[in-house]
Scaffold this motif. Structure first.
Motif, PDB file in Angstrom:
ATOM      1  N   ASN A  68      -4.676 -29.082  -1.231  1.00 19.32           N
ATOM      2  CA  ASN A  68      -4.369 -28.435  -0.051  1.00 19.32           C
ATOM      3  C   ASN A  68      -6.687 -28.677  -0.718  1.00 19.32           C
ATOM      4  OD1 ASN A  68      -6.221 -27.242   2.497  1.00 19.32           O
ATOM      5  ND2 ASN A  68      -4.049 -26.269   2.120  1.00 19.32           N
ATOM      6  N   ALA A 100      -7.815 -23.521   1.428  1.00 17.75           N
ATOM      7  CA  ALA A 100      -7.063 -22.444   0.967  1.00 17.75           C
ATOM      8  C   ALA A 100      -7.505 -20.705   1.453  1.00 17.75           C
ATOM      9  CB  ALA A 100      -5.937 -22.761   0.225  1.00 17.75           C
ATOM     10  N   GLN A 115      -7.408 -19.461  -2.962  1.00 15.07           N
ATOM     11  CA  GLN A 115      -7.656 -20.695  -4.132  1.00 15.07           C
ATOM     12  C   GLN A 115      -7.379 -20.105  -5.028  1.00 15.07           C
ATOM     13  OE1 GLN A 115      -8.481 -23.380  -2.229  1.00 15.07           O
ATOM     14  NE2 GLN A 115     -11.153 -23.243  -2.303  1.00 15.07           N
ATOM     15  N   SER A 116      -8.814 -18.848  -4.706  1.00 21.46           N
ATOM     16  CA  SER A 116      -9.261 -18.424  -6.088  1.00 21.46           C
ATOM     17  C   SER A 116     -10.168 -16.811  -5.836  1.00 21.46           C
ATOM     18  CB  SER A 116     -10.279 -19.076  -6.775  1.00 21.46           C
ATOM     19  OG  SER A 116     -11.565 -19.540  -6.131  1.00 21.46           O
ATOM     20  N   THR A 176     -12.956 -17.895  -3.694  1.00 23.19           N
ATOM     21  CA  THR A 176     -12.172 -17.770  -2.314  1.00 23.19           C
ATOM     22  C   THR A 176     -11.965 -17.031  -1.380  1.00 23.19           C
ATOM     23  OG1 THR A 176     -11.683 -19.770  -3.534  1.00 23.19           O
ATOM     24  CG2 THR A 176     -11.662 -19.117  -1.255  1.00 23.19           C
ATOM     25  N   GLY A 197     -14.323 -23.990  -4.342  1.00 21.99           N
ATOM     26  CA  GLY A 197     -14.099 -24.362  -5.769  1.00 21.99           C
ATOM     27  C   GLY A 197     -14.538 -24.812  -6.378  1.00 21.99           C
ATOM     28  N   TYR A 215      -7.455 -30.921  -6.444  1.00 16.12           N
ATOM     29  CA  TYR A 215      -7.445 -30.184  -5.014  1.00 16.12           C
ATOM     30  C   TYR A 215      -6.732 -28.882  -5.673  1.00 16.12           C
ATOM     31  CZ  TYR A 215      -8.990 -34.057  -2.059  1.00 16.12           C
ATOM     32  OH  TYR A 215      -9.532 -34.412  -0.920  1.00 16.12           O
ATOM     33  N   SER A 216      -6.269 -28.241  -4.068  1.00 16.61           N
ATOM     34  CA  SER A 216      -5.888 -26.366  -4.853  1.00 16.61           C
ATOM     35  C   SER A 216      -4.075 -26.736  -4.682  1.00 16.61           C
ATOM     36  CB  SER A 216      -5.655 -24.861  -3.986  1.00 16.61           C
ATOM     37  OG  SER A 216      -6.922 -25.384  -3.800  1.00 16.61           O
ATOM     38  N   VAL A 235      -0.713 -25.942  -2.877  1.00 15.80           N
ATOM     39  CA  VAL A 235       0.000 -25.046  -2.095  1.00 15.80           C
ATOM     40  C   VAL A 235       1.232 -24.760  -1.635  1.00 15.80           C
ATOM     41  CG1 VAL A 235      -2.537 -24.180  -0.323  1.00 15.80           C
ATOM     42  CG2 VAL A 235      -1.008 -25.946   0.784  1.00 15.80           C
ATOM     43  N   THR A 243      -1.136 -20.599  -1.851  1.00 16.72           N
ATOM     44  CA  THR A 243      -2.061 -21.455  -2.992  1.00 16.72           C
ATOM     45  C   THR A 243      -1.249 -20.992  -4.020  1.00 16.72           C
ATOM     46  OG1 THR A 243      -3.818 -21.087  -1.740  1.00 16.72           O
ATOM     47  CG2 THR A 243      -3.655 -21.754  -4.185  1.00 16.72           C
TER      48      THR A 243
END
Lengths: 401, 292
Positions: A304, A307, A310-311, A314, A373, A387-388, A390, A399
């Protein structure tokens, strides 16, 4: 009498078959590279004060504030406005206020080209935030080359940066090739599976993805135990699933265009009691598949590119976005938010708005933690390279990598 | 061994669905001399009705029974609205056929408006992991489909061979004029045939909905394969439709396994073409062209 009945029946059947074939099926979610469009209804200006070019630095933006993709355009504008507010609150650019000029694309390719031409004909505009649609990015290529100013793009078709040879294109999303790479590396290295099967849609997206997967596995010295294709809208996946089990597959990689097909396959895997791990392209873990498969989807992995969790960067972005708009940002918002911040950062660091200086600055960016990202630009102008991953847990997409 | 078994079970389950729809094709064709193009869509209608009942809190088994009853009524209304007005229109069969084709498109559009384009799913009738049978896993829903189909085939046999009503329906199908002279209400018998075939389609839809995502166009592809099954079976009687359906289902299942992946759907039609060339009468039927 009856002979002619059946004859005519056959004729009608053939006719219907042709109709069905032409009707085709549209990929729904998670399908191909570039999803939404950009938007920008009013050729209006947002943020900043009046257009006294002496007091402002101008950056252009394509947006679809009208037309069929107006919703994604609205999200794009919200992402840009949020970044704009932050940049100006932090002192603007080179001591001046930053201003973003929107041009509407009306959600069409012709509209995008027209809007892009309008933007680059304004000599005060130093950079442009372009389209998320690969076709629009392709269409504006020659104008970007002619104008010679940096353009941020969001289309994920691999060739946009590698084949067009446009030194002014900078991509703020990972391209499709990385999706395959992420799937292969996560399956073989992180999860350690050796016996991997692949199922892919026979369309351009699926077979392209399958080729990339095979290439990645070849480099790792892994030979997939089975590689099977199906047609979009296939109903019965059991024979493929049985084959994977017979070949001893521990994991199955999916490169499926439609989430509907993915959901259906997941249900059949569950029903037949097969146990292999699924790791797939973005179509696998989506709201649509959750709706079709429910709890059967628990435990699958999918790649993904955005998301909400994700971090840390984010999460911070999502928090600010929610505070301002009371909505959850999506894939259309994060990359433009990052693009505007990167432009501002580079111009401030280089103390110049000259196109070549901005270009050098962007290409020098390493480990920039953005909402979409962690950016490190390569010579092609690609900023993101993975990509992450998930995972679906308890009916939610989270994630994990 | 296990693979063969699994493919066979899967093929028989798919084939059972085809058989149930093919039965509808054949019985209506034999009775009123018309190919009912909406037969495939009955599976969609039945499954959506069941979905509506179920999502309003009615337990799945009750929803199943209620939907089948509703489908029966639906079938009766269908023949009043779609078949009867054109029945006596000239000597041509074409108006009726076009009428059923129109009905098929109408149902698909209507249900698209009501339920939207999002795919839906029904819960399985009996959930849970596959049953182990001497080390061979038996998927429950496939089993449910096969058992249901067997019961319905049995019912079909009982109805048509052992009951007065079934004999009347058969007599009407074979020779409506004579049947009328014998005092059989031909219109009622034809109506009942539609009711029966619509209910069969509805059951097929409810049985396959847990395995396949339910969309408004699901009837088209299943309808086409069932039509192929009916032709392979001879298009003349129930036995042919049942065997034809199972035959197509099993062929598909094995052909997909042995490397025909993307051509899986095509395999049913390849079989159809081979039959039309080498055995036009189908497995059981009289030669299609010369049927009186």
């Amino acid at each position: 009498m009856k002979k002619s009945i059946l004859g005519i029946t056959m004729a009608i059947i053939v006719f219907m078959l042709v109709l069905t074939a032409c009707g085709g099926s549209q990929p729904s979610s998670g399908g191909t590279s570039s999803k939404g469009n950009d938007s920008g209804k009013q050729a209006g200006q947002s943020g900043g004060d009046s257009a006294q070019s002496g007091g402002t630095v101008k950056i252009g933006a394509l947006g679809d504030l009208s037309g069929k993709s107006a919703l994604s355009g609205k999200f794009k504008k919200m992402g840009i406005d949020l970044a704009l507010e932050e940049i100006n609150a932090a002192g603007g650019i080179l001591g001046k206020k930053l201003e973003v000029v929107f041009q509407d694309t009306q959600g069409t390719q012709q509209g995008a080209v027209g809007a892009f031409q309008k933007l680059v004909s304004d000599k005060d505009i130093v950079a442009v935030i372009g389209s998320i649609r690969s076709t629009n990015v392709q269409a504006t290529d020659s104008f970007a080359k002619k104008a010679g100013i940096p353009v941020a793009i969001g289309g994920t078709n691999v060739g946009l940066t590698t084949k067009l040879g446009d030194k002014w294109y900078f991509r703020f999303r990972p391209h499709d090739g990385y999706a395959a790479k992420s799937i292969a590396e996560f399956s073989a290295k992180k999860l350690g599976y050796k016996k991997i099967a692949i199922i892919y849609d026979s369309d351009a997206f699926g077979s392209g993805g399958k080729d990339l997967l095979l290439q990645n596995y070849k480099e790792m010295g892994i030979e997939p135990v089975a590689v099977e294709s199906y047609n979009t809208g296939n109903k019965d996946f059991t024979p493929f699933l049985q084959k994977f089990a017979d070949k001893g597959a521990e994991a199955v990689n999916t490169y499926m265009t439609n989430s509907e097909d993915a959901g259906q396959m997941v249900n059949q895997i569950h029903e037949k009691g097969f146990k292999y791990q699924l790791i797939g392209s973005p179509s696998l873990a989506q709201e649509v598949t959750l709706k079709i498969s429910g709890d059967n989807l628990n435990g699958v992995y999918s790649v993904n590119d955005f998301a909400a969790d994700q971090s840390d960067a984010t999460i911070a972005f999502v928090k600010k976005f929610k505070a301002k708009y009371n909505e959850t940002p999506d894939v259309y918002t994060a990359w433009v938010y990052d693009a505007l911040h990167v432009f501002a950062k580079v111009i401030n660091e280089k103390k110049s708005t000259k196109p070549d200086d901005i270009r050098d600055g962007i290409l020098a960016i390493k480990n920039y933690d953005g909402a979409e990202g962690n950016y490190t630009f390569d010579a092609n102008g690609d900023g993101l390279h993975s990509y992450s991953i998930v995972k679906v847990e308890g009916g939610k997409i989270v994630t994990v990598h | 061994m296990e693979t063969t078994f699994q493919l066979l079970v899967n093929g028989l389950a798919m084939g059972s669905i085809y058989s149930l729809i093919a039965l509808g094709f054949v019985l209506v064709y034999v009775a009123v001399n018309v190919v009912n193009f909406a037969q495939g869509d009955f599976i969609m209608v039945g499954a959506f009705i069941c979905l509506s009942l179920y999502s309003n809190g009615i337990p799945i088994w009750f929803a199943l029974i209620a939907s089948v009853l509703i489908m029966g009524i639906f079938g009766f209304l269908y023949q009043i609205g779609v078949y009867r007005p054109f029945r006596s229109r000239s000597k041509s069969f074409l108006p009726v056929m076009i009428s059923t084709l129109g009905a098929s498109m109408f149902f698909q559009s209507l249900f698209l408006v009501i339920y939207g384009p999002d795919p839906r799913s029904l819960p399985p009738l009996i959930g849970g992991d596959p049953i182990q049978l001497g080390g061979l896993p038996l998927p429950r829903q496939s089993l449910v489909i096969i058992v249901f189909a067997l019961l319905l085939f049995g019912f079909q046999f009982f109805l048509f061979e052992k009951t007065n009503l079934g004999k009347k329906m058969q007599a009407t199908a074979q020779d409506p004029e004579t049947a009328r002279l014998m005092g059989i209400n031909v219109a009622w018998m034809n109506g009942l045939t539609f009711v029966y075939c619509t209910a069969l389609g509805g059951i097929a839809g409810i049985l396959l909905a847990p395995l396949f995502t339910l969309t408004t166009t699901i009837g088209s592809i299943f309808g086409l394969k069932a039509f192929a099954a009916a032709i392979v079976g001879g298009f003349s009687d129930a036995k042919g439709a049942i065997v034809g359906g199972l035959f197509i289902g099993v062929i598909e299942s094995f052909s997909a396994y042995f490397g025909m992946g993307a051509y899986m759907d095509a395999s049913a039609f390849i079989v159809l073409v081979l039959f039309l060339i080498f055995r036009p009468s189908g497995l059981f039927g009289e030669k299609i062209g010369t049927k009186a």
